[in-house]
Design a protein around this motif. Structure first.
Motif, PDB file in Angstrom:
ATOM      1  N   GLN A 269      13.774 -15.994  35.828  1.00  0.00           N
ATOM      2  CA  GLN A 269      12.740 -15.549  36.768  1.00  0.00           C
ATOM      3  C   GLN A 269      13.132 -15.883  38.203  1.00  0.00           C
ATOM      4  O   GLN A 269      12.850 -15.113  39.130  1.00  0.00           O
ATOM      5  CB  GLN A 269      11.401 -16.205  36.434  1.00  0.00           C
ATOM      6  CG  GLN A 269      10.746 -15.645  35.191  1.00  0.00           C
ATOM      7  CD  GLN A 269       9.421 -16.303  34.892  1.00  0.00           C
ATOM      8  OE1 GLN A 269       8.384 -15.933  35.457  1.00  0.00           O
ATOM      9  NE2 GLN A 269       9.436 -17.285  34.005  1.00  0.00           N
ATOM     10  N   LYS A 286       5.216 -17.587  31.528  1.00  0.00           N
ATOM     11  CA  LYS A 286       4.996 -16.339  32.270  1.00  0.00           C
ATOM     12  C   LYS A 286       4.426 -16.662  33.642  1.00  0.00           C
ATOM     13  O   LYS A 286       3.221 -16.785  33.832  1.00  0.00           O
ATOM     14  CB  LYS A 286       4.048 -15.427  31.490  1.00  0.00           C
ATOM     15  CG  LYS A 286       3.935 -14.026  32.064  1.00  0.00           C
ATOM     16  CD  LYS A 286       3.113 -13.127  31.144  1.00  0.00           C
ATOM     17  CE  LYS A 286       3.029 -11.724  31.720  1.00  0.00           C
ATOM     18  NZ  LYS A 286       2.287 -10.797  30.832  1.00  0.00           N
ATOM     19  N   VAL A 291       7.639 -10.823  33.361  1.00  0.00           N
ATOM     20  CA  VAL A 291       7.846 -11.449  32.055  1.00  0.00           C
ATOM     21  C   VAL A 291       6.944 -10.777  31.027  1.00  0.00           C
ATOM     22  O   VAL A 291       5.740 -10.655  31.238  1.00  0.00           O
ATOM     23  CB  VAL A 291       7.539 -12.965  32.098  1.00  0.00           C
ATOM     24  CG1 VAL A 291       7.748 -13.588  30.723  1.00  0.00           C
ATOM     25  CG2 VAL A 291       8.402 -13.657  33.131  1.00  0.00           C
ATOM     26  N   SER A 292       7.541 -10.346  29.926  1.00  0.00           N
ATOM     27  CA  SER A 292       6.785  -9.741  28.827  1.00  0.00           C
ATOM     28  C   SER A 292       6.945 -10.606  27.584  1.00  0.00           C
ATOM     29  O   SER A 292       8.055 -11.014  27.246  1.00  0.00           O
ATOM     30  CB  SER A 292       7.313  -8.337  28.523  1.00  0.00           C
ATOM     31  OG  SER A 292       7.226  -7.504  29.664  1.00  0.00           O
TER      32      SER A 292
END
Length: 347
Positions: A269, A286, A291-292
């Protein structure tokens, strides 16, 4: 940490720590304990007991799962002023289902016997990890969540480094799917390889890069050969330039069966990558918008990987900093918590 105020020594059952030279260069000591307590309790107690006689103010115990409360009890017997039990995981990293069930039963039995009186502080990298290790045995208000912080700027997106790495490793015209993690049951590489095999039907210029090592390394490599995709997968082993490899990726995937709070997703990230992770991972991971968290169903992963291939990187550095994932900020928090012990010990 401020070496004028703190001396941090390390005790480990590993044969060698990755950063041994760096640790020793600061004046810290490393104690290599020759066995686990469950292998030879008498020998373990003798070796760890000798360490505890050195007069430490703090013992910080990093824990994946319960096997016993022996270390905590030994610290209490030595009247260590501050004993921190720090939770880091949410599952059992054992590929054998029978042995994994045994580990689970032992963990639950020991957890039920654990009491607040055995430590002074109860920390965890996530709420999920806290619940896994402490359950209802420790009051929620006694638990402190300590983010797995990183050097955010070290991982920030750098287009120059991206160009250099992609050119050097022949990735210029490829859609690069990346993964960082030990080759162990927890990380679920077999799912990732099978997923990538099907992805190639949708994205024929895809490549998969895998960073890390572990006992399943050769087994996973053999899997790519059986699927005849070995030329599409780069096995890069253990690296000290992981921050640069994030720059070369186009998407980061982590299909772990469980995680406490995976640092690799924080690092990804920080580099602005779209991240696709299993929904077995702690939801606190997350932080940014890219972000999934998905169930381990290949169709959903394929759809998402194709979808994010059209997205640009996002600068998540501010969000990570605000969420407490800046190592410089967290060092100060840690120092203050350690200093609190020293003040109590001297009062």
């Amino acid at each position: 940490m401020d070496r004028n105020q703190f001396i941090c020594d390390f005790a480990t059952m590993s044969s060698k720590l990755d950063f041994e030279d760096e640790i020793l260069s600061t004046g810290s000591k490393i104690y290599y304990i020759s066995c686990y307590a469950e292998e030879n309790q008498e020998k373990f107690v003798r070796e760890f007991d000798e360490i505890l006689t050195k007069g430490y103010d703090v013992v910080h115990i990093h824990t994946k799962q319960w096997k016993s409360c022996l270390v905590e009890k030994m610290c209490k017997n030595h009247q260590i002023p501050k004993v921190i039990v720090h939770a880091h995981s949410t599952g059992f990293d054992n590929g054998n289902p029978i042995n994994r069930k045994k580990e689970e039963q032992l963990h639950e039995n020991v957890k039920q016997s654990f009491r607040e009186s055995l430590a002074t502080d109860f920390w965890a990298c996530s709420k999920t990890a806290a619940n896994f290790l402490f359950g209802k045995q420790i009051s929620e208000n006694r638990i402190k969540i300590m983010p797995n912080a990183i050097e955010i700027e070290k991982f920030a997106f750098n287009p120059q480094i991206r160009d250099v790495y992609r050119r050097k490793y022949g990735l210029d015209n490829y859609y690069v799917i990346g993964h960082v993690g030990r080759f162990e049951y927890q990380k679920n590489h077999h799912f990732l390889i099978n997923l990538f095999y099907e992805i190639l039907n949708e994205i024929d210029n895809a490549k998969l890069i895998l960073l890390g090592d572990g006992k399943l390394y050769n087994e996973v490599k053999l899997q790519t050969q059986k699927l005849k995709i070995e030329e599409k997968v780069l096995f890069l082993g253990k690296r000290d330039d992981i921050n640069n490899w994030y720059q070369a990726m186009d998407v980061f995937c982590l299909p772990s069966r469980f995680e406490g709070l995976p640092i690799s997703v924080i690092e990804a990230q920080a580099s602005g990558l779209p991240c696709i992770c299993s929904n077995s991972i702690s939801p606190e991971v997350k932080i940014g918008k890219n972000v999934s968290l998905l169930p381990l169903e290949k169709k959903k992963w394929i759809h998402k990987i194709c979808e994010v291939s059209k997205l640009e990187r996002i600068d998540n550095r501010l969000e990570l900093d605000m969420a407490g994932y800046n190592i410089q900020t967290q060092i100060k928090v840690l120092e203050d918590l350690y200093k609190n012990c020293k003040m109590r010990a001297s009062s």
